[in-house]
Structure formats: structure tokens, C-alpha cells
Design a protein around this motif. Structure first.
Motif, PDB file in Angstrom:
ATOM      1  N   ARG A   1       0.791  -1.226   0.000  1.00 28.58           N
ATOM      2  CA  ARG A   1       0.000   0.000   0.000  1.00 28.58           C
ATOM      3  C   ARG A   1       0.828   1.284   0.000  1.00 28.58           C
ATOM      4  O   ARG A   1       0.511   2.230  -0.697  1.00 28.58           O
ATOM      5  CB  ARG A   1      -0.966  -0.005   1.186  1.00 28.58           C
ATOM      6  N   PRO A   2       1.919   1.399   0.790  1.00 27.01           N
ATOM      7  CA  PRO A   2       2.685   2.640   0.768  1.00 27.01           C
ATOM      8  C   PRO A   2       3.246   2.971  -0.606  1.00 27.01           C
ATOM      9  O   PRO A   2       3.544   4.117  -0.888  1.00 27.01           O
ATOM     10  CB  PRO A   2       3.798   2.383   1.793  1.00 27.01           C
ATOM     11  N   GLN A   3       3.450   1.968  -1.486  1.00 22.10           N
ATOM     12  CA  GLN A   3       4.009   2.241  -2.806  1.00 22.10           C
ATOM     13  C   GLN A   3       2.918   2.389  -3.863  1.00 22.10           C
ATOM     14  O   GLN A   3       3.209   2.713  -5.007  1.00 22.10           O
ATOM     15  CB  GLN A   3       4.950   1.098  -3.208  1.00 22.10           C
ATOM     16  N   GLU A   4       1.668   2.096  -3.517  1.00 19.48           N
ATOM     17  CA  GLU A   4       0.605   2.111  -4.508  1.00 19.48           C
ATOM     18  C   GLU A   4      -0.016   3.489  -4.631  1.00 19.48           C
ATOM     19  O   GLU A   4      -0.155   4.212  -3.657  1.00 19.48           O
ATOM     20  CB  GLU A   4      -0.495   1.112  -4.139  1.00 19.48           C
TER      21      GLU A   4
ATOM     22  N   ASP B   1      -0.996   0.820 -12.135  1.00 21.71           N
ATOM     23  CA  ASP B   1      -1.502   0.308 -13.396  1.00 21.71           C
ATOM     24  C   ASP B   1      -2.663  -0.626 -13.117  1.00 21.71           C
ATOM     25  O   ASP B   1      -2.506  -1.611 -12.396  1.00 21.71           O
ATOM     26  CB  ASP B   1      -0.378  -0.455 -14.105  1.00 21.71           C
ATOM     27  N   PRO B   2      -3.893  -0.335 -13.661  1.00 23.19           N
ATOM     28  CA  PRO B   2      -5.038  -1.176 -13.371  1.00 23.19           C
ATOM     29  C   PRO B   2      -4.817  -2.628 -13.745  1.00 23.19           C
ATOM     30  O   PRO B   2      -5.437  -3.519 -13.194  1.00 23.19           O
ATOM     31  CB  PRO B   2      -6.157  -0.541 -14.223  1.00 23.19           C
TER      32      PRO B   2
ATOM     33  N   HIS C   1      -7.383   8.247 -12.188  1.00 23.76           N
ATOM     34  CA  HIS C   1      -6.497   7.649 -11.179  1.00 23.76           C
ATOM     35  C   HIS C   1      -7.273   6.596 -10.396  1.00 23.76           C
ATOM     36  O   HIS C   1      -7.648   6.807  -9.233  1.00 23.76           O
ATOM     37  CB  HIS C   1      -5.960   8.724 -10.226  1.00 23.76           C
ATOM     38  N   PRO C   2      -7.522   5.444 -10.999  1.00 23.30           N
ATOM     39  CA  PRO C   2      -8.380   4.436 -10.363  1.00 23.30           C
ATOM     40  C   PRO C   2      -7.822   3.838  -9.077  1.00 23.30           C
ATOM     41  O   PRO C   2      -8.579   3.280  -8.293  1.00 23.30           O
ATOM     42  CB  PRO C   2      -8.529   3.363 -11.451  1.00 23.30           C
ATOM     43  N   ASP C   3      -6.511   3.926  -8.850  1.00 28.40           N
ATOM     44  CA  ASP C   3      -5.920   3.310  -7.662  1.00 28.40           C
ATOM     45  C   ASP C   3      -5.388   4.331  -6.668  1.00 28.40           C
ATOM     46  O   ASP C   3      -4.615   3.985  -5.773  1.00 28.40           O
ATOM     47  CB  ASP C   3      -4.788   2.363  -8.074  1.00 28.40           C
ATOM     48  N   ALA C   4      -5.804   5.573  -6.809  1.00 25.44           N
ATOM     49  CA  ALA C   4      -5.306   6.623  -5.927  1.00 25.44           C
ATOM     50  C   ALA C   4      -6.159   6.727  -4.667  1.00 25.44           C
ATOM     51  O   ALA C   4      -7.241   6.157  -4.563  1.00 25.44           O
ATOM     52  CB  ALA C   4      -5.293   7.962  -6.668  1.00 25.44           C
ATOM     53  N   ARG C   5      -5.634   7.456  -3.710  1.00 22.09           N
ATOM     54  CA  ARG C   5      -6.398   7.846  -2.522  1.00 22.09           C
ATOM     55  C   ARG C   5      -6.802   9.306  -2.698  1.00 22.09           C
ATOM     56  O   ARG C   5      -6.019  10.111  -3.210  1.00 22.09           O
ATOM     57  CB  ARG C   5      -5.547   7.666  -1.258  1.00 22.09           C
TER      58      ARG C   5
ATOM     59  N   SER D   1      -8.744   8.670   1.428  1.00 24.69           N
ATOM     60  CA  SER D   1      -9.218   7.295   1.366  1.00 24.69           C
ATOM     61  C   SER D   1      -9.179   6.809  -0.069  1.00 24.69           C
ATOM     62  O   SER D   1      -9.347   7.584  -1.008  1.00 24.69           O
ATOM     63  CB  SER D   1     -10.650   7.194   1.914  1.00 24.69           C
ATOM     64  N   ALA D   2      -8.987   5.497  -0.229  1.00 26.77           N
ATOM     65  CA  ALA D   2      -9.005   4.876  -1.557  1.00 26.77           C
ATOM     66  C   ALA D   2     -10.400   4.395  -1.940  1.00 26.77           C
ATOM     67  O   ALA D   2     -10.572   3.793  -2.999  1.00 26.77           O
ATOM     68  CB  ALA D   2      -8.029   3.699  -1.596  1.00 26.77           C
ATOM     69  N   ASP D   3     -11.380   4.659  -1.117  1.00 22.21           N
ATOM     70  CA  ASP D   3     -12.749   4.202  -1.376  1.00 22.21           C
ATOM     71  C   ASP D   3     -13.440   5.153  -2.346  1.00 22.21           C
ATOM     72  O   ASP D   3     -14.271   5.969  -1.966  1.00 22.21           O
ATOM     73  CB  ASP D   3     -13.515   4.119  -0.057  1.00 22.21           C
TER      74      ASP D   3
END
Length: 304
Positions: free
Chosen positions: A71-74, A259-260, A113-117, A134-136
Motif C-alpha cells: 500500500r505505501p508504494q501504490e 496500473d489497473p 487515477h483508479p488506484d489513488a487515494r 481514502s481509496a474508497d
């Protein structure tokens, strides 16, 4: 299964312990009242514990453990600073107010940015955190739809940099929690062109990308350019129908966790827990209302 709590785990643990202690105190009177009261005590206790568990945000899926470890790198931490003053209600985007264009731009950034917080900080005279980081993204959409100008705040009282301190502390906190993640800031505003109050200054840790998006023209535009300089971001005047410029692409040949195709998507379970808790609490509310009506009926029938 892993957990991604909305607040520090120690806070949730203290909340759960306090809740259990209070419910234990209520158990003795329920036991004296009979089995029905004990059953209702249990239903309410379970519902409250489900809400605490939902706050811990359980996540399941075949790649949940891997995702939590990385998670810290995503992804990136993306902050939206949204001007919710009366200036945002000016209808100069066709027949729509500026806040409508702001919401559209926010949604476009989210889709890119589908994987961002994401975090939303609204401001006018003062700031407020409308959505914590949040990533939600699924639950974020209603918060974006609810962005409207604050009522009762005069345009002369607006501080275009009211969010400066909150943004600073948010960036510092994110740097500790996600040390390798990029921080992107999107400022969306009109520049408080009619304001007569002293204006703040942005003094933040490093920002990797983003933009200051200006809505409308006039005296506020110069202030927006100043804010862009303070944040180290480009100033982008927004026009009706204009496309939103994208931020820089990742370096070629570098595989990123955002990357999705490579980032596994976990399954959030908090909404299941909240729905179960709501159903149980609705049962208790119904029974309590029924008991109150019966008590009132008995009192009315009792001889004076």
C-alpha cells in the motif's frame, strides 16, 4: 482478510472496549426483565459492534494481503481544494454554476487515477475536511455530488488560501503513512476577487503534481496565479467545454502499482456490515416505538 481502518486501530480498540463495558452494565437490568429483554440487548450490542467492525474496513480477496503490504508504494494521494463560497454559485458555465464544472473536473481526475487515494477539503472563510484521505472511490462519489456553495457566507469574507494549514498537515501525515506515494493537489476556485479580508499563504511540503484550476475571470485570477506559484503548480483557467489537462504520465518502461492491469482490486466489506447493523437497529427502533405506544395506551385507560 485484511483491515484498512478509517482511524487508528488503538482508537477503534478503545471504542470497542468502552462499548462492551457500557453494554455489560445494561445486561443486568435486561436479565431481570426476562428473555425478551436479553434478546433485544443482544441485538443492539451486535449492531453496535458491527458498526465498529465496519470502521475497521475489512477487505477480502485473493490479493488482499499483497495489496495491503504494497500500500505505501501504490497509487497517489490526491487532494481537492474546493472553493465553496458564493462565487462558486455564479452561473457562467452555460446556464450552470461554477460548482457544477468543479464537480465534473473532480470526477474526471478520479476516473484518471483508479488506484489513488482521495481527499476533499472545502473552504470559503474557513476550511473543512469534506472527505478524509481514502481509496474508497465508490463511496467518494456521493461526497462529490454533495459539493455545493456554503449558504450565508458573503463573498467579501472569503479566504482563497483558507485550506493552507489543513493541506500542510494532511501532506505531512500522508508522507509518514505513504512515504513513497506521490502527492497531487488540485485547487479549484475563483480566487476570492471580492474579498476584503487578509488572504493566507500556502506553505506546504513537496507536491509532485496537480494544478490550480481557475473558474471565472476578473480580479480573482491574479490571486489564483499567486496560489499556483506558492504551490509550485501550473495555473489552468477553466472554460466551458474545455478539456481538463492530464498530469504527467509515468516514465516509460517503469511498472507501477497504479496500473489497473497489475494492481489487484480488493473487495470492501464495510457496507455489508453497516447494512446488517442498520437492519438490527431498525428492529430495535420498531420494538421501542411499539412499547412506548403501549405504555401511553395503558396510562390513558388507567382510572384517574
Amino acid at each position: 482478510m485484511t483491515f484498512d481502518p478509517v482511524m487508528p486501530g488503538i482508537v477503534l480498540a478503545v471504542a470497542a472496549a468502552t462499548l462492551l463495558a457500557l453494554r455489560a452494565v445494561a445486561l443486568l437490568p435486561a436479565a431481570r426483565a426476562g428473555r425478551t429483554s436479553v434478546a433485544r440487548w443482544a441485538v443492539t450490542t451486535v449492531a453496535l459492534l458491527l458498526l465498529v467492525l465496519a470502521a475497521a474496513r475489512p477487505v477480502t480477496g485473493s490479493a488482499a494481503g499483497e495489496r495491503n503490504a504494497q500500500r505505501p508504494q501504490e497509487g497517489a494521494n490526491i487532494y481537492f481544494l474546493v472553493d465553496r463560497s458564493s462565487d462558486s454559485a455564479i452561473p457562467d458555465f452555460g446556464d450552470a454554476p461554477r460548482i457544477t464544472a468543479m464537480r465534473s473536473d473532480i470526477e474526471e481526475v478520479i476516473r484518471a487515477h483508479p488506484d489513488a487515494r482521495f481527499a476533499i477539503i472545502g473552504f470559503a472563510a474557513r476550511p473543512s475536511i469534506d472527505w478524509p484521505l481514502s481509496a474508497d472511490a465508490w463511496s467518494l462519489q456521493p461526497a462529490v455530488d454533495a459539493l455545493t456553495p456554503y449558504p450565508g457566507i458573503d463573498s467579501t469574507e472569503v479566504n482563497a488560501a483558507a485550506a493552507a494549514n489543513i493541506l500542510r498537515y494532511q501532506l505531512i501525515s500522508a508522507g509518514q503513512q505513504f512515504p513513497q506515494a506521490e502527492n497531487l493537489v488540485y485547487y479549484l476556485g475563483s480566487g476570492a476577487g471580492e474579498s476584503t479580508v487578509p488572504q493566507g499563504v500556502f506553505d506546504t511540503p513537496r507536491i509532485d503534481d496537480g494544478a490550480v484550476l481557475g473558474y471565472g475571470t476578473g480580479p480573482g485570477e491574479a490571486r489564483l496565479r499567486e496560489i499556483a506559484g506558492q504551490l509550485g503548480l501550473p495555473y489552468v483557467p477553466r472554460r466551458d467545454g474545455a478539456e481538463l489537462p492530464s498530469d504527467r504520465a509515468p516514465e516509460s518502461g517503469t511498472a507501477t502499482a497504479t496500473d489497473p492491469a497489475t494492481a489487484p482490486q480488493p473487495t470492501e466489506l464495510y457496507w455489508v456490515l453497516t447494512m446488517l447493523a442498520t437492519a438490527l437497529l431498525l428492529v430495535e427502533i420498531y420494538l421501542t416505538t411499539r412499547d412506548l405506544r403501549r405504555t401511553r395506551a395503558v396510562r390513558r385507560q388507567a382510572p384517574s
